[in-house]
Design a protein around this motif. Structure first.
Motif, PDB file in Angstrom:
ATOM      1  N   PHE A   1     -68.504 -74.288 -53.163  1.00 42.33           N
ATOM      2  CA  PHE A   1     -69.072 -73.445 -54.212  1.00 42.33           C
ATOM      3  C   PHE A   1     -68.485 -72.042 -54.093  1.00 42.33           C
ATOM      4  O   PHE A   1     -68.478 -71.282 -55.055  1.00 42.33           O
ATOM      5  CB  PHE A   1     -70.591 -73.387 -54.088  1.00 42.33           C
ATOM      6  N   TYR A   2     -68.015 -71.727 -52.914  1.00 39.13           N
ATOM      7  CA  TYR A   2     -67.311 -70.470 -52.647  1.00 39.13           C
ATOM      8  C   TYR A   2     -66.102 -70.793 -51.783  1.00 39.13           C
ATOM      9  O   TYR A   2     -66.100 -71.776 -51.036  1.00 39.13           O
ATOM     10  CB  TYR A   2     -68.208 -69.464 -51.915  1.00 39.13           C
ATOM     11  N   ASP A   3     -65.075 -69.954 -51.877  1.00 35.58           N
ATOM     12  CA  ASP A   3     -63.898 -70.100 -51.021  1.00 35.58           C
ATOM     13  C   ASP A   3     -64.039 -69.194 -49.801  1.00 35.58           C
ATOM     14  O   ASP A   3     -64.539 -68.063 -49.907  1.00 35.58           O
ATOM     15  CB  ASP A   3     -62.617 -69.734 -51.787  1.00 35.58           C
ATOM     16  N   VAL A   4     -63.592 -69.680 -48.662  1.00 39.54           N
ATOM     17  CA  VAL A   4     -63.636 -68.865 -47.446  1.00 39.54           C
ATOM     18  C   VAL A   4     -62.623 -67.733 -47.567  1.00 39.54           C
ATOM     19  O   VAL A   4     -61.615 -67.840 -48.271  1.00 39.54           O
ATOM     20  CB  VAL A   4     -63.346 -69.728 -46.203  1.00 39.54           C
ATOM     21  N   GLU A   5     -62.901 -66.626 -46.881  1.00 33.05           N
ATOM     22  CA  GLU A   5     -61.963 -65.501 -46.887  1.00 33.05           C
ATOM     23  C   GLU A   5     -60.800 -65.773 -45.942  1.00 33.05           C
ATOM     24  O   GLU A   5     -59.648 -65.418 -46.224  1.00 33.05           O
ATOM     25  CB  GLU A   5     -62.693 -64.221 -46.497  1.00 33.05           C
ATOM     26  N   SER A   6     -61.113 -66.378 -44.820  1.00 35.18           N
ATOM     27  CA  SER A   6     -60.060 -66.787 -43.884  1.00 35.18           C
ATOM     28  C   SER A   6     -60.574 -67.991 -43.113  1.00 35.18           C
ATOM     29  O   SER A   6     -61.770 -68.258 -43.062  1.00 35.18           O
ATOM     30  CB  SER A   6     -59.686 -65.643 -42.929  1.00 35.18           C
ATOM     31  N   GLY A   7     -59.647 -68.702 -42.513  1.00 34.59           N
ATOM     32  CA  GLY A   7     -60.021 -69.925 -41.837  1.00 34.59           C
ATOM     33  C   GLY A   7     -59.954 -71.114 -42.791  1.00 34.59           C
ATOM     34  O   GLY A   7     -59.501 -71.004 -43.929  1.00 34.59           O
ATOM     35  N   ARG A   8     -60.452 -72.256 -42.332  1.00 37.75           N
ATOM     36  CA  ARG A   8     -60.388 -73.480 -43.135  1.00 37.75           C
ATOM     37  C   ARG A   8     -61.649 -74.306 -42.942  1.00 37.75           C
ATOM     38  O   ARG A   8     -62.319 -74.231 -41.908  1.00 37.75           O
ATOM     39  CB  ARG A   8     -59.177 -74.329 -42.724  1.00 37.75           C
ATOM     40  N   VAL A   9     -61.962 -75.100 -43.980  1.00 38.16           N
ATOM     41  CA  VAL A   9     -63.001 -76.124 -43.873  1.00 38.16           C
ATOM     42  C   VAL A   9     -62.297 -77.451 -44.103  1.00 38.16           C
ATOM     43  O   VAL A   9     -61.636 -77.656 -45.135  1.00 38.16           O
ATOM     44  CB  VAL A   9     -64.123 -75.921 -44.909  1.00 38.16           C
ATOM     45  N   LEU A  10     -62.421 -78.378 -43.145  1.00 39.26           N
ATOM     46  CA  LEU A  10     -61.687 -79.637 -43.231  1.00 39.26           C
ATOM     47  C   LEU A  10     -62.640 -80.823 -43.177  1.00 39.26           C
ATOM     48  O   LEU A  10     -63.656 -80.788 -42.457  1.00 39.26           O
ATOM     49  CB  LEU A  10     -60.668 -79.755 -42.104  1.00 39.26           C
ATOM     50  N   ILE A  11     -62.313 -81.840 -43.944  1.00 36.79           N
ATOM     51  CA  ILE A  11     -63.015 -83.128 -43.879  1.00 36.79           C
ATOM     52  C   ILE A  11     -61.965 -84.189 -43.583  1.00 36.79           C
ATOM     53  O   ILE A  11     -60.996 -84.343 -44.339  1.00 36.79           O
ATOM     54  CB  ILE A  11     -63.751 -83.438 -45.194  1.00 36.79           C
ATOM     55  N   ASP A  12     -62.147 -84.856 -42.460  1.00 39.00           N
ATOM     56  CA  ASP A  12     -61.148 -85.827 -42.002  1.00 39.00           C
ATOM     57  C   ASP A  12     -59.739 -85.231 -42.009  1.00 39.00           C
ATOM     58  O   ASP A  12     -58.763 -85.859 -42.445  1.00 39.00           O
ATOM     59  CB  ASP A  12     -61.182 -87.096 -42.868  1.00 39.00           C
ATOM     60  N   GLY A  13     -59.653 -83.979 -41.555  1.00 40.78           N
ATOM     61  CA  GLY A  13     -58.363 -83.313 -41.438  1.00 40.78           C
ATOM     62  C   GLY A  13     -57.795 -82.765 -42.719  1.00 40.78           C
ATOM     63  O   GLY A  13     -56.716 -82.157 -42.715  1.00 40.78           O
ATOM     64  N   GLN A  14     -58.477 -82.951 -43.837  1.00 41.10           N
ATOM     65  CA  GLN A  14     -57.983 -82.465 -45.121  1.00 41.10           C
ATOM     66  C   GLN A  14     -58.675 -81.151 -45.482  1.00 41.10           C
ATOM     67  O   GLN A  14     -59.908 -81.084 -45.543  1.00 41.10           O
ATOM     68  CB  GLN A  14     -58.260 -83.499 -46.220  1.00 41.10           C
ATOM     69  N   ASP A  15     -57.892 -80.117 -45.695  1.00 42.91           N
ATOM     70  CA  ASP A  15     -58.424 -78.814 -46.098  1.00 42.91           C
ATOM     71  C   ASP A  15     -59.050 -78.972 -47.480  1.00 42.91           C
ATOM     72  O   ASP A  15     -58.376 -79.365 -48.444  1.00 42.91           O
ATOM     73  CB  ASP A  15     -57.299 -77.781 -46.134  1.00 42.91           C
ATOM     74  N   ILE A  16     -60.339 -78.666 -47.608  1.00 44.11           N
ATOM     75  CA  ILE A  16     -61.009 -78.893 -48.893  1.00 44.11           C
ATOM     76  C   ILE A  16     -60.474 -77.967 -49.981  1.00 44.11           C
ATOM     77  O   ILE A  16     -60.689 -78.226 -51.176  1.00 44.11           O
ATOM     78  CB  ILE A  16     -62.545 -78.741 -48.781  1.00 44.11           C
ATOM     79  N   ALA A  17     -59.771 -76.895 -49.604  1.00 45.98           N
ATOM     80  CA  ALA A  17     -59.153 -76.023 -50.607  1.00 45.98           C
ATOM     81  C   ALA A  17     -57.954 -76.700 -51.261  1.00 45.98           C
ATOM     82  O   ALA A  17     -57.474 -76.244 -52.298  1.00 45.98           O
ATOM     83  CB  ALA A  17     -58.723 -74.700 -49.978  1.00 45.98           C
ATOM     84  N   HIS A  18     -57.484 -77.793 -50.670  1.00 50.14           N
ATOM     85  CA  HIS A  18     -56.289 -78.480 -51.176  1.00 50.14           C
ATOM     86  C   HIS A  18     -56.622 -79.792 -51.876  1.00 50.14           C
ATOM     87  O   HIS A  18     -55.718 -80.534 -52.265  1.00 50.14           O
ATOM     88  CB  HIS A  18     -55.305 -78.762 -50.037  1.00 50.14           C
ATOM     89  N   VAL A  19     -57.921 -80.111 -52.022  1.00 51.86           N
ATOM     90  CA  VAL A  19     -58.315 -81.339 -52.719  1.00 51.86           C
ATOM     91  C   VAL A  19     -59.050 -80.961 -53.996  1.00 51.86           C
ATOM     92  O   VAL A  19     -59.471 -79.813 -54.176  1.00 51.86           O
ATOM     93  CB  VAL A  19     -59.211 -82.233 -51.832  1.00 51.86           C
ATOM     94  N   THR A  20     -59.213 -81.915 -54.894  1.00 52.75           N
ATOM     95  CA  THR A  20     -59.924 -81.628 -56.144  1.00 52.75           C
ATOM     96  C   THR A  20     -61.414 -81.463 -55.869  1.00 52.75           C
ATOM     97  O   THR A  20     -61.989 -82.162 -55.023  1.00 52.75           O
ATOM     98  CB  THR A  20     -59.715 -82.747 -57.167  1.00 52.75           C
ATOM     99  N   GLN A  21     -62.028 -80.550 -56.596  1.00 48.70           N
ATOM    100  CA  GLN A  21     -63.456 -80.282 -56.395  1.00 48.70           C
ATOM    101  C   GLN A  21     -64.306 -81.507 -56.733  1.00 48.70           C
ATOM    102  O   GLN A  21     -65.297 -81.803 -56.047  1.00 48.70           O
ATOM    103  CB  GLN A  21     -63.891 -79.095 -57.254  1.00 48.70           C
ATOM    104  N   ASP A  22     -63.947 -82.201 -57.807  1.00 49.08           N
ATOM    105  CA  ASP A  22     -64.734 -83.373 -58.201  1.00 49.08           C
ATOM    106  C   ASP A  22     -64.711 -84.439 -57.118  1.00 49.08           C
ATOM    107  O   ASP A  22     -65.743 -85.059 -56.816  1.00 49.08           O
ATOM    108  CB  ASP A  22     -64.201 -83.955 -59.520  1.00 49.08           C
TER     109      ASP A  22
END
Length: 617
Positions: free
Chosen positions: A411-432
């Motif tokens: 719902f918000y983007d991090v300022e720095s760092g990463r959030v990953l699910i199974d090694g995939q950065d959620i900023a690089h996947v589709t929101q849906d």
């Protein structure tokens, strides 16, 4: 009728293509709004120009008829003017076809489809806006701008094509007609045009500013009215109906001040306009009569010039009202642009791929985040939640628990760092695809004003009735759903629940929400005070269902009532956006730190303000 239907189908009001970001500039915003309709607008302009020229030429025909009548004996009129009379009749009888074509394109093709297409695109664009956008806006105000701005764009385009095309062509043709009688007849009309343009130059910009102020005041008024209705339970609970009425009255008074300013200008324009029209009539009649007494023009010229002056009187009033309306619409569009053209903050990258969840590991990697007010909410937070692990988040209000969940949902983007699910950065996947893999039950459950069935199937639209009812049974919701009715006689799963589910109790709403997530059956489960609205008996009844729901899933749970998450695999204690303790319930109690103090201050297992105050200290 097939004829009307054909014209109505010339514009597709619901295009499938994703809507583009609306431009911020006024003219570019209007131009972008005409996509898909420009050929039809051009056709309407051509037809309007033809109608303008035709109407002006009618006065020339009128002059010719008067000359024929004055110069031809009655018994010889048909014999001498037969060809001209047949031509005149054909032109008059053919004009309805021109008007019909213009009306069909203008009203059947554009009038309804034009604003609906814009509303469709505006709505889809706004659905993509971030949570932050909706936290800063009245829902009613946003909805009003979607509706008003779409109509205002249409009116702006329609008025401009009518005024600029019709009036310009009409006036040029009219000058050409009177010029054929005598060039001196052009002077009164040119003098009137100069004075009229001067009046327009004075009044119209002021009307535009008044219209913009009025549009903004209207949006504020609508937003306040809608806000009162949306929160009617709170209004009644605190007996503040009169206070809310006064709050809205303030917006209404502000709106009325803008209306008064606008009407003063309109009244002034009306007086000046009528004065100029009477001067034109007197001047044109005086010049033509003077020329007639000198034998330089015929009776037909006197009749035609006088008729044109009278017609300009009506047209000038029409122009005045259309220009007033135009600048009110321009003000509405400009007011809408500020909301509708705001860039979407959270967007998918061009190369974003669908999220693939195979194990369900969640990792926060050196995450920093703040909400834009300068206050840091997360600072260098690192946390790994193992696949299938059940984790509880603990901490006082403002510790960062909900922020952690909001970042996981992007719902918000991090300022720095990463959030990953199974090694995939959620900023690089589709929101849906990200949110499709996450099921969530929140503390403040909001249901759509639709049937219970529609609300349950929101979790999985392709589910059949058996799966839906099974989920409702597991959430202990089936029995009470069967007792539901609404004012239209719908019962059970077809009964409508009211706006935000207001017709249901808090516990009933929560059970529907839990059933919806059970039906979704996503591999990652988020629980934010999931049982807070349930009484103890109902909570105990569905606790087993929740545990079954958690089987095989990665679970993140937030609860102030610590007893509801004490059995989790691991508890994460947050304070000011940092992890200060972690472990299971027993080890944290033995550690005798913040968690132990919170547990000691529980009242019935609930984390109260007293505990929060101590933790804050």
């Amino acid at each position: 009728m097939p004829l009307f239907k054909w014209f109505e189908q010339r514009v597709h009001p619901y295009p499938d293509a994703p809507p583009a970001q609306p431009p911020k500039g006024f003219f570019s915003f209007i131009w972008a709004g005409t996509v898909g309709m420009r050929p039809l607008i051009f056709v309407v302009m051509l037809l309007t120009a033809s109608i303008g020229a035709f109407e002006a030429l009618l006065f020339s025909m009128l002059g010719s008829v008067v000359d024929w009548l004055s110069a031809t004996p009655r018994d010889q009129l048909w014999a001498t003017q037969q060809g001209n009379l047949i031509l005149l009749a054909a032109i008059l009888l053919g004009s309805p076809l021109l008007i019909a074509l213009q009306a069909l394109f203008k009203y059947q093709s554009l009038a309804g489809n034009f604003p609906m297409r814009l509303r469709w695109n505006f709505h889809r664009h706004l659905l993509g806006q971030s949570m932050n956008f909706y936290q800063d806006e009245f829902a009613g105000r946003v909805a009003a701008k979607v509706m008003q701005t779409a109509l205002a764009v249409r009116e702006t385009v329609m008025i401009v094509t009518d005024i600029l095309v019709f009036v310009v062509i009409y006036f040029i043709t009219m000058l050409a007609v009177v010029g054929t009688f005598d060039w001196l007849l052009i002077l009164p009309f040119l003098g009137w045009l100069a004075l009229y343009l001067l009046a327009v130059w004075y009044f119209v910009p002021r009307l535009g500013r008044a219209g913009a102020a009025q549009a903004d005041a209207r949006s504020l008024m609508t937003g306040r009215v809608t806000d009162a209705y949306a929160n009617i339970a709170t209004v009644k609970l605190f007996s503040h109906a009169q206070r809310e009425a006064g709050f809205v009255k303030g917006a209404m008074q502000e709106f009325m001040q803008t209306a008064y300013r606008q009407m003063r200008l309109v009244s002034g324009f009306e007086i000046v306009n009528h004065t100029l029209s009477m001067l034109l009539l007197a001047a044109s009649a005086g010049v033509t009569l003077w020329l007639w007494t000198r034998g330089e023009v015929g009776v037909g010229a006197v009749a035609a010039a006088t008729a044109m002056a009278l017609r300009l009187n009506g047209i000038s009033h029409w122009i005045m009202w259309e220009m007033s309306n135009l600048f009110e619409q321009i003000g509405t569009v400009q007011d809408g642009i500020t909301t509708l053209s705001r860039p979407i903050e959270i967007v998918d990258r061009p190369d974003a791929q669908p999220l693939r969840v195979t194990r369900g590991e969640i990792r926060f990697d050196h995450v920093d985040f703040s909400y834009g007010n300068g206050q840091r909410v997360m600072e260098d937070l690192t946390l790994t939640i193992r696949p299938g692990e059940k984790v509880g988040l603990v901490g006082r209000s403002g510790a960062g628990k909900s922020t952690l969940v909001n970042l996981l949902l992007r719902f918000y983007d991090v300022e720095s760092g990463r959030v990953l699910i199974d090694g995939q950065d959620i900023a690089h996947v589709t929101q849906d695809s990200l949110r499709a893999q996450v099921g969530m039950v929140t503390q403040d459950t909001s249901l759509l004003h639709r049937s219970v069935r529609d609300n349950l199937l929101y979790g999985r639209p392709d589910a059949d009735d058996d799966a839906m009812i099974a989920a409702a049974r597991r959430a202990e919701a089936h029995d009470f759903i069967l007792t539901l009715t609404d004012p239209k006689g719908r019962t059970g799963y077809e009964a409508h629940v009211g706006e935000r589910g207001v017709k249901l109790s808090g516990g009933q709403r929560q059970r529907v929400a839990i059933a919806r997530v059970m039906l979704k059956d996503a591999p990652i489960l988020l629980l934010d005070e999931a049982t807070s609205a349930l009484d103890s008996e109902v909570e105990a009844a569905i606790q087993g269902s929740l545990y079954r729901l958690m089987e095989g899933k990665t679970v993140v749970a937030i609860a102030h009532r610590l007893s509801t998450i004490a059995a989790m695999d691991r508890l994460i204690v947050l304070d000011r956006g940092r992890i200060v303790e972690e472990g299971n319930h027993a080890s944290l109690l033995a550690h005798n730190g913040l968690y132990a103090r919170l547990w000691a201050h529980q009242s019935g297992g609930f984390l109260g303000e007293e505990a929060e105050d101590e933790a804050a200290g």
